[in-house]
Design a protein around this motif. Structure first.
Motif, mmCIF file in Angstrom:
data_model
loop_
_atom_site.group_PDB
_atom_site.id
_atom_site.type_symbol
_atom_site.label_atom_id
_atom_site.label_comp_id
_atom_site.label_asym_id
_atom_site.label_seq_id
_atom_site.Cartn_x
_atom_site.Cartn_y
_atom_site.Cartn_z
ATOM 1 N N CYS D 105 0.952 -1.262 -0.160
ATOM 2 C CA CYS D 105 0.121 0.234 -0.095
ATOM 3 C C CYS D 105 1.038 1.212 0.009
ATOM 4 O O CYS D 105 2.336 1.043 0.204
ATOM 5 C CB CYS D 105 -0.824 0.069 1.252
ATOM 6 S SG CYS D 105 -0.114 0.468 2.793
ATOM 7 N N CYS D 245 -1.501 -7.203 7.229
ATOM 8 C CA CYS D 245 -0.507 -6.345 7.406
ATOM 9 C C CYS D 245 -0.124 -5.988 8.777
ATOM 10 O O CYS D 245 0.639 -6.910 9.566
ATOM 11 C CB CYS D 245 -0.601 -5.131 6.634
ATOM 12 S SG CYS D 245 0.651 -3.994 6.493
ATOM 13 N N PRO D 332 -6.960 -3.201 10.564
ATOM 14 C CA PRO D 332 -6.451 -2.119 11.315
ATOM 15 C C PRO D 332 -6.995 -0.964 11.005
ATOM 16 O O PRO D 332 -7.371 -0.725 9.965
ATOM 17 C CB PRO D 332 -5.005 -2.138 10.685
ATOM 18 C CG PRO D 332 -4.864 -3.540 9.779
ATOM 19 C CD PRO D 332 -5.916 -3.750 9.616
ATOM 20 N N CYS D 335 -6.650 1.283 7.687
ATOM 21 C CA CYS D 335 -5.962 0.650 6.792
ATOM 22 C C CYS D 335 -6.772 0.688 5.530
ATOM 23 O O CYS D 335 -7.670 0.048 5.482
ATOM 24 C CB CYS D 335 -5.813 -0.688 7.183
ATOM 25 S SG CYS D 335 -5.059 -1.952 5.872
ATOM 26 N N ASP D 336 -6.209 1.593 4.577
ATOM 27 C CA ASP D 336 -7.253 1.708 3.326
ATOM 28 C C ASP D 336 -7.475 0.335 2.552
ATOM 29 O O ASP D 336 -8.598 0.166 2.306
ATOM 30 C CB ASP D 336 -6.508 2.872 2.341
ATOM 31 C CG ASP D 336 -6.972 4.073 2.616
ATOM 32 O OD1 ASP D 336 -7.051 4.502 3.825
ATOM 33 O OD2 ASP D 336 -7.412 4.842 1.726
HETATM 34 S S1 SF4 Z 1 -2.552 0.921 5.379
HETATM 35 FE FE1 SF4 Z 1 -2.959 -1.297 5.850
HETATM 36 S S2 SF4 Z 1 -1.718 -2.300 4.439
HETATM 37 FE FE2 SF4 Z 1 -0.893 -0.274 4.426
HETATM 38 S S3 SF4 Z 1 0.835 -0.143 6.237
HETATM 39 FE FE3 SF4 Z 1 -1.243 0.387 7.180
HETATM 40 S S4 SF4 Z 1 -1.980 -1.768 8.027
HETATM 41 FE FE4 SF4 Z 1 -0.250 -2.038 6.303
#
Ligand code: SF4
Ligand SMILES: Nc1ncnc2c1ncn2[C@@H]1O[C@H](COP(=O)(O)OP(=O)(O)O)[C@@H](O)[C@H]1O
Ligand SMILES: Nc1ncnc2c1ncn2[C@@H]1O[C@H](COP(=O)(O)OP(=O)(O)O)[C@@H](O)[C@H]1O
Ligand code: SF4
Ligand code: SF4
Lengths: 446, 442, 280, 388
Positions: D105, D245, D332, D335-336
């Protein structure tokens, strides 16, 4: 004499500082910020001017030598007596307001009972008042709202029971009335209360009474001297609401930077934790701000957090720090959401953690937030000055000291007992500069 | 080229409702945008197919080769933001199950669809026939079009543009993009539109593009003058409109940039500052470089916080989101597909951190700015994640003060005027205090 | 015929109910609600337990199942625990059989629960971890404005020009409110403004659960706040969620405790069934 | 070894924020090097083939006090990058000789550039993977990227990496994937014997241990777990998704289980289960890795689905395959990818009549009450109503 005044209208408290032509602090005043910012500013200023007079009394009496050796004791007593007089004045007002608010149809048939209970309650409050102002008394706060409120709650339940009225009703009347009372100014009463306080003090200190005239004369002299509000500068969270023109308003960042510089000229980094914001400021050797960072739109980890905790634990703000100092370990607290603080606390208690250990964790959590903001602004440099209401809290200071040492090594940490006034001091200094360095005159207040 | 005449009575003293001031070019571009919305609204009647794509890496010239009416969901969202319609749309999308945490452009777009696809101008927007997913420097783009596809069953074609992770465009990356354009994008567009691809047509459009690109760069670089005749952020938003959206490659765009450039030259000649909605900036007090997109929902209020203090933005990274032209890139009619690839790979959002920092430092120096201001956007991880490091590095490298404010693109809930103003005021007062101190030291 | 007790330990109040049920009929024998006010909730739970027993003239041994809900996972004398959305759903259909959604607004969290006619939870949504717009917030503001909790509703309903609170953070919103007072905004308009923003949050939660038509029952401590109810009704209209109607019930605050007691009875039956199967 | 001992060992490895296991490995022979990687996927085979230790850096968890990391991130950005920066700035990652940032991401992508600035003396690479799954297009790009990575790693390691080296490494990782598949199958069969809180720790150990050792550990755990009879609870069976993630705190996993859910499939640490099945050993190893990536890899929010119909298919399959009764979306905050993907997946589940619930967390979430309440209600509603 010419006075330069800074007013820091904070989200929780409003502070004022008066300085004289020599740029020395003459007086400081503080009150809780309330719904009426005008009043808050006026009250803080009055308090500061009163405290300036006390300072002038001290100077005058010291010169006259009327109280050799007993000067501090005398001034202390006089100040407490004066506070008591003020307190009683407001208490009487509160009583009248409560009685008025108990009238009408709100309580229907219970009204008479409520009024009776109120009268009794206030009688007890009055009787208990002097005890609040004896030397070394442990007060939970300095503000009328808190002091009277705490006592009211403490005594109210019993009185209500005796009188056979619902405790809720008494609470209701109080909540309604305190706002009215709080928004009244008592400026006119100051001289009267001072004189009354004087009588009390002389009574309390018989050995001084014998020299009453020698004492009264310089005081009278000071009382007759006009304290001219030469220039006022407003700052703080609510500054935009102050009835000042733009010329008289300074950003709180600048004021805090300058204020800290005035207190400790070698300050390089300033941390200010107030009720709703945390600021980290880097200043140069002239007190000019080089960079700054503030918390974002979330008030997590600011002073108000401690307020919620204190409410939750039914303690005074003053008491939180000492409790946390008793901790034997530090419970890790992850969320500093102010509103969830209570829930977090209960969570930990139910897991069997000790109160003091949780408190230590909460304080550390606040300071951790502040550390991040400091890091964001460019870190901690020598010397480091901690200001704002939370600087009064010894547990917060302890955590800060530890974390700064861990992350930045040894730096001088300045904490002034009057650090809550830093912003106001900066404002007052700006006021002084405006007149003495830039040749400005005060604009007519609108 | 004159600016709109101003109601002079409103200029002095208390000005309750000053009429909005606009340059000719601004009016022109507004017209163009409205025309495009009208074209989209009537696409079904006129039998045109509709494409949707993103601003960074938008292959406008290519889409024109297939006669598509061109919609840009980002622009729709920002226009809705400017018109204060986005708040409701975002709420609607959240009620439809979208998280509060994610990019509000997406939610504004989906919310608009939920409300029956009425575009910013009040005319309906058609459901696109094809979504050209230019995956350029923003991960959210991919999810955005997947969401639309899931809901409206539009055909989607992916153009994956690799990131300049080490600050270079290499052959492997370029080949990959070219291959995708040739093997995936063009065949899909041909199929959907029923129009055969003609590379000479593409070359023709590109020739127009270059003209606009030259003039845009001239305009943006005019801010190197003192006083700057333009605002390189708030004003630039209007200047970049046509070229970054559905007009690059069209004669209208060429004409717009001609008019604009002449207007700006005239202002320079007269020594005038930028025109703001509140009037001209009388005296340039501060020259700033800004990083990060603006806030749209309170655009005027936001701008006013600057113009009231005499703060002029001389350069901004946002004015480069739809293409970084000021370091020499131009579309190349001789190598059309390769230059499309090059264009996508070189977008601002596709630059890595060291490149972004270099660019900002360069701006601070070349435009003789007093400092950097970062407007950090809650929505946009692509821009925002790590901006605080940019702030530090720039401060360290240039010694100029930087400040940080937080807002959002189109979510009015995240624009706290008091908060932003507080920081801006402190920042300006700080710059001033420093300047005074520096002057005293000499 | 069995007796069961449900105890709902909230962050604001402890609610206790006692039910008698046999196969077909259910009878509500006793209830207690005690605001916590900084007392120990576990203590209050015990006290509630004793008091409902006393009222129904029963002894602890007469109780077949004591079910907790809310934050009551650790109550020692409980037989079992149900999670609060399960219990509010069940309590909701008990109070208002035609309810198809329950909105529970407690001191810290808000929840919307979409249910079927048996009280089965179809989907639900809770407010996020940020505490803005909670019951606690309203209570704080009311205290600040000098309005008793019971008066909030009536006052809010008199408002003509509600003033919306913009901050999402409860702490900053408090300052917003203080600013409003200093700007001379009337108390009722402030309260109504808060009600509206809470209502809009609730409407959003409801919408997210996927419910489109039917009756919404407000439960929890704020259910009886007529101003909030009115605001929610308005919000449903302005948001064009017209398939939903909102109402409350005088015993709304007990929904969780009722649900717990009833699920306790259900579970007791199940357990007995299993027992007999084992025995057989 | 008894289950408790194995779990305790894994727990220690998990809590050890100074990565002593990695330090020890490096110290065991001169010249050894270690390369860190972030979620989700990097071809660890390449690192292994160069004789270096791949080390998974999956954030700082809830035990790390983040001070400096917060200085780099606004409050509306997830937590993993800030705790990772904190680990870096506090010197805890000094033992790594390089760091790989996979394409997951924009946050991780930007972090790669920040790393270049903050840790100038380290090998840093943003590792892009194709979102185009044709061998001749995305594949060609990817094989080239793999080749560059292999060469750079070889340079870092100071030795050439031959195709045979690579084949050997692929074999070792094939075995590891098999072991982990066994673990997942076993847990799905007997979730009470292998609670997820334990399975999670056993997996985490694989981030810092050499792969051969990890495969062994996984199998030891399986044997030990099966040998110890444990009480079976009346829990609902759920698939947990969204945590690919930033990892949830261990307490959150425990809370979900305590509230009445058995987790029978999840997407924690997808790096271990990214490639599905064995990667062939014959032929060009880079081509093989590329083909496995393009055609046989896990589904997650960071990947583009070429066809509308593909969306959510793997999730539904997992529910069927592991016999789950519902899905928990645990993503999370901020977390897009996860949060934008969620509504699409929910739509698919709804179509298939699979119940689901959703909540957000951060790696340092401390308050479990709302989590328990939501997971508990979910379990309640599955349990109370399934039989009726
Ligand atoms: S937005 Fe989601 S995928 Fe991107 S670093 Fe944060 S937790 Fe990881
Ligand atoms: N005596 C005290 N002991 C401990 N903390 C205090 C004390 N007085 C004030 N505070 C803390 O300081 C905060 C207010 O700080 P202040 O700097 O006055 O804020 P503001 O400028 O926003 O009004 C309160 O929220 C409280 O947490
Ligand atoms: N009659 C009432 N009108 C308005 N608010 C009320 C009333 N009774 C209780 N409340 C509020 O309801 C909240 C408690 O609700 P409750 O559902 O018990 O929450 P929880 O379950 O979290 O304890 C408190 O914030 C309290 O102020
Ligand atoms: S994340 Fe940023 S670049 Fe991407 S769509 Fe949203 S606003 Fe645009
Ligand atoms: S309610 Fe808590 S988490 Fe939310 S914005 Fe306020 S302080 Fe922050």
């Amino acid at each position: 004499m010419r006075c330069f005044i800074g007013i820091d209208l904070g989200s929780t408290t409003t502070k004022a500082v008066v300085i004289g032509e020599d740029r020395k602090v003459l007086g400081r005043g503080i009150t809780n910020s309330r719904s009426n910012y005008d009043t808050a500013a006026t009250v803080a200023k009055q308090e500061a001017l009163v405290s300036a007079r006390f300072e002038l009394f001290r100077q005058a009496l010291a010169k006259s030598g009327a109280l050799n050796g007993k000067l501090d004791e005398f001034i202390g007593q006089l100040e407490r007596d004066f506070r008591l007089e003020q307190f009683l004045e407001q208490l009487a007002d509160l009583e009248a307001t409560c009685l008025r608010n108990a009238e009408g149809t709100r309580f229907g048939e219970a009204a008479a009972g409520v009024k009776q209970a109120l009268t009794e309650l206030f009688r007890r409050l009055r009787d208990d008042s002097p005890a609040l102002f004896i030397p070394n008394a442990k007060r939970k706060s300095d503000f009328f709202r808190d002091l009277a409120g705490a006592q009211y709650l403490a005594l109210g339940e019993a009185v209500a029971k005796d009188a056979g009225v619902r405790y809720d009703m008494l609470l209701n009347v109080f909540d309604r009335s305190i706002i009215e009372v709080e928004n009244r100014e008592y400026g006119d009463a100051i001289s009267r209360n001072l004189l009354a306080a004087m009588d009390r003090t002389l009574k309390a200190m018989p050995e001084a009474a014998s020299r009453a005239e020698k004492i009264r004369a310089p005081i009278q002299g000071v009382l007759e001297m006009a304290l001219e509000e030469t220039y006022v500068v407003g700052t703080g969270y609510g500054r935009a609401r102050l009835p000042f023109s733009k010329e008289h308003i300074r950003s709180e960042i600048l004021c805090h930077g300058l204020g800290a510089h005035m207190m400790y000229p070698r300050t390089a980094t300033v941390l200010d934790i107030g009720g709703q914001d945390t600021k980290a400021i880097q200043v140069d050797p002239h007190g000019i701000v080089e960079s700054f960072q503030m918390n974002d739109r979330c008030a997590a980890g600011c002073g108000r957090y401690l307020g919620y905790i204190a409410d939750e634990m039914n303690m005074g703000l003053h008491e939180l720090g000492p409790l946390a100092m008793k901790a034997t370990k530090t419970v890790r607290i992850n969320s500093t959401c102010t509103v969830f603080a209570g829930a977090e606390l209960r969570d930990r208690l139910s897991l069997g953690e000790k109160r003091e250990d949780i408190m230590a964790g909460l304080h550390r959590a606040i300071i951790l937030r502040a550390m991040s903001i400091l890091a964001r602004s460019g870190g901690v440099r020598d010397e480091f000055t901690f200001t704002g209401g939370v600087a009064k809290n010894e547990a917060a200071v302890k955590s800060l000291r530890e974390l700064v040492r861990e992350n930045y090594g040894e730096v001088t940490l300045n904490i002034n007992p009057d650090s809550i006034y830093t912003g106001a001091l900066g404002g007052a200094t700006f006021a002084w500069r405006a007149v003495l360095e830039e040749g400005k005159t005060a604009e007519a207040r609108t | 080229m004159s600016t709109q005449t101003v109601n002079t009575a409103a200029l002095g003293g208390a000005k309750p409702k000053a009429p909005v001031q606009k340059e000719d070019a601004m009016l022109l571009q507004k017209e163009m945008i409205n025309r495009n919305y009208h074209e989209l609204a009537t696409a079904r009647q006129t039998g045109r197919k509709v494409s949707a794509t993103f601003v960074p890496g938008n292959l406008n010239e290519l889409l024109m080769c297939f006669d598509f009416a061109r919609s840009l969901p980002e622009t729709n969202a920002l226009q809705n933001g400017l018109r204060k319609k986005s708040g409701k749309m975002i709420m609607d999308a959240e009620r439809d199950g979208h998280s509060e945490d994610v990019c509000t452009y997406v939610k504004a777009d989906l919310g608009m669809m939920l409300q029956g696809q009425v575009g910013p101008t009040g005319e309906p927007l058609p459901t696109p026939d094809v979504l050209l997913l230019s995956y350029t420097g923003c991960f959210t783009f991919m999810k955005w079009f997947e969401l639309i596809r899931q809901k409206y069953d539009c055909e989607t074609v992916m153009l994956h543009v690799p990131y300049q992770g080490d600050g270079h465009i290499n052959k492997n990356m370029r080949d990959y993009v070219v291959k995708q354009i040739n093997e995936n994008v063009i065949p899909t567009l041909e199929r959907v539109s029923g129009v055969k691809f003609d590379i000479d047509r593409l070359r023709g459009y590109m020739r127009e593009s270059v003209k606009s690109e030259e003039n845009l760069v001239n305009v943006l670089q005019s801010a190197k003058h003192r006083p700057s005749p333009i605002d390189g952020y708030f004003g630039a938003v209007y200047y970049i409109g046509p070229i970054f959206t559905a007009f690059r490659g069209m004669p209208e765009a060429t004409q717009f940039y001609d008019v604009l450039w002449q207007e700006v030259q005239e202002r320079m000649r007269l020594g005038k500052g930028p025109v703001t909605p509140e009037g001209e900036i009388a005296e340039e007090q501060y020259r700033l470089v800004v990083e990060g997109p603006p806030n749209w929902t309170s655009f005027r209020e936001f701008w006013k916080m600057f113009s009231d203090e005499g703060a002029v933005v001389v350069a901004s990274t946002y004015a480069k989101v739809g293409g970084v032209y000021d370091f020499g890139f131009r579309h190349d009619p001789e190598h059309p597909i390769e230059s499309l690839a090059e264009y996508c790979l070189g977008c601002y959002t596709n630059l890595n951190f060291p490149q972004r920092i270099d660019m900002i430092c360069k701006y601070l120096d070349e435009y003789q700015a007093d400092g950097l201001l970062i407007n950090s956007i809650k929505s946009c991880n692509s821009f925002s994640a790590g901006q605080l490091l940019i702030l530090r590095e720039v401060e360290k490298r240039t010694g100029k003060p930087a400040a940080f404010i937080e807002t959002d693109l189109v979510d009015p809930r995240y624009f706290s005027a008091a908060n932003v103003k507080n920081r801006l005021e402190s920042y300006f007062q700080m710059v001033k205090a420093k300047r005074v101190a520096a002057a005293a030291a000499h | 015929m069995i007796h069961t007790i449900g105890i709902d330990i909230g962050s604001g109040a402890v609610k206790t109910t006692l039910f008698r049920s046999d196969g077909s009929s259910i009878e509500w024998l006793a209830k207690r609600c005690e605001r916590i006010r900084r007392r120990d909730p576990m203590e209050l739970a015990r006290q509630g337990f004793d008091e409902v027993l006393e009222e129904a003239r029963l002894a602890p041994a007469d109780i077949a199942y004591t079910a907790t809900t809310g934050e009551g996972e650790n109550v020692k004398f409980a037989t079992g625990h149900f999670y609060s959305m399960t219990t509010h759903a069940r309590g909701g259909v008990y109070l208002v059989p035609e309810a198809r959604a329950v909105c529970d607004i407690g001191a810290l969290n808000g929840r919307a629960i979409y249910i079927d006619e048996r009280g089965k939870v179809l989907s639900y949504k809770m407010t996020s971890q940020c505490a803005s717009g909670s019951g606690q917030f309203l209570e704080n503001i009311a205290r600040y404005l000098g309005v008793a909790v019971e008066e909030i509703g009536a006052l809010s309903k008199t408002s003509k020009n509600p003033e919306k609170v913009s901050s999402i953070c409860a702490v900053l919103a408090e300052t917003d409110v203080i600013n409003m007072v200093s700007r001379g905004i009337a108390t009722q308009d402030i309260l109504k403004g808060i009600h509206l923003s809470m209502a809009s949050r609730l409407a959003k939660l409801l919408k997210v659960t996927g419910i489109t038509k039917g009756m919404v029952l407000l439960t929890g401590g704020l259910a009886l706040d007529a101003g909030l109810l009115a605001a929610l009704q308005e919000e449903l209209v302005t948001e064009k969620i017209t398939g939903l109607t909102a109402r409350n019930h005088p015993d709304s605050i007990y929904a969780g405790a009722i649900g717990a007691a009833l699920w306790g009875a259900f579970r007791h039956g199940r357990l007995a069934e299993l027992q007999s199967r084992v025995a057989a | 070894m008894a289950v408790a001992d194995i779990v305790a060992r894994c727990g220690n490895l998990f809590e050890d924020l100074s990565f002593s296991a990695v330090r020890d490995w490096k110290a065991a022979a001169p010249g050894r090097k270690a390369v860190g990687y972030m979620p989700i996927y990097v071809p660890r085979e390449l690192i292994h083939a160069a004789g270096m230790l791949p080390v998974g850096i999956f954030g700082g968890g809830d035990q790390l006090e983040v001070i400096q990391g917060d200085a780099y991130y606004q409050s509306y950005i997830c937590r993993i990058p800030r705790s990772t920066i904190e680990l870096g700035l506090t010197g805890r990652l000094d033992l790594l000789d390089g760091m790989l940032f996979p394409s997951i991401c924009d946050v991780i992508r930007n972090l790669s550039g920040m790393w270049q600035i903050l840790f100038k003396d380290k090998y840093v690479r943003y590792f892009d993977v194709p979102q185009n799954y044709q061998d001749s297009v995305g594949g060609a790009f990817y094989v080239n990227e793999l080749r560059v990575l292999r060469d750079e790693l070889a340079k870092l390691a100071g030795r050439a990496v031959s195709d045979d080296d690579l084949r050997k490494s692929i074999a070792v990782y094939n075995d590891n994937r098999r072991a982990i598949d066994e673990l997942y199958d076993y847990r799905a069969k007997k979730p009470w014997q292998a609670p997820t809180a334990e399975v999670y720790l056993v997996l985490r150990a694989g981030l810092v241990l050499p792969v051969e050792e990890h495969s062994k550990l996984v199998r030891e755990y399986l044997a030990a777990a099966d040998a110890e009879p444990r009480a079976r609870r009346d829990n609902a069976r759920v698939v947990l998704t969204g945590a690919f993630c930033e990892q949830p705190p261990l307490n959150l996993i425990k809370s979900i289980e305590m509230a009445g859910c058995y987790i029978v499939d999840d997407d924690f640490m997808l790096c271990f289960r990214w490639l599905l099945g064995d990667v062939p050993l014959e032929g060009d190893p880079l081509e093989n890795l590329s083909k496995a990536f393009l055609h046989h890899s896990a589904s997650t929010a960071s990947k583009y689905d070429v066809h509308k119909e593909d969306k959510g298919k793997p999730l539904v399959q997992s529910v069927k395959h592991y016999g789950a009764e519902g899905v928990i979306f645990a993503a999370p905050s901020f977390c897009d990818p996860a949060l934008l993907e969620r509504p699409m997946l929910q739509g698919v589940l709804k179509k298939h009549g699979i119940p689901y619930t959703a909540f957000k967390y951060a790696e340092n979430t401390g308050q479990m009450a709302p989590i328990r309440e939501q997971a508990g209600t979910f379990a309640d509603s599955i349990k109370l109503w399934s039989a009726v």
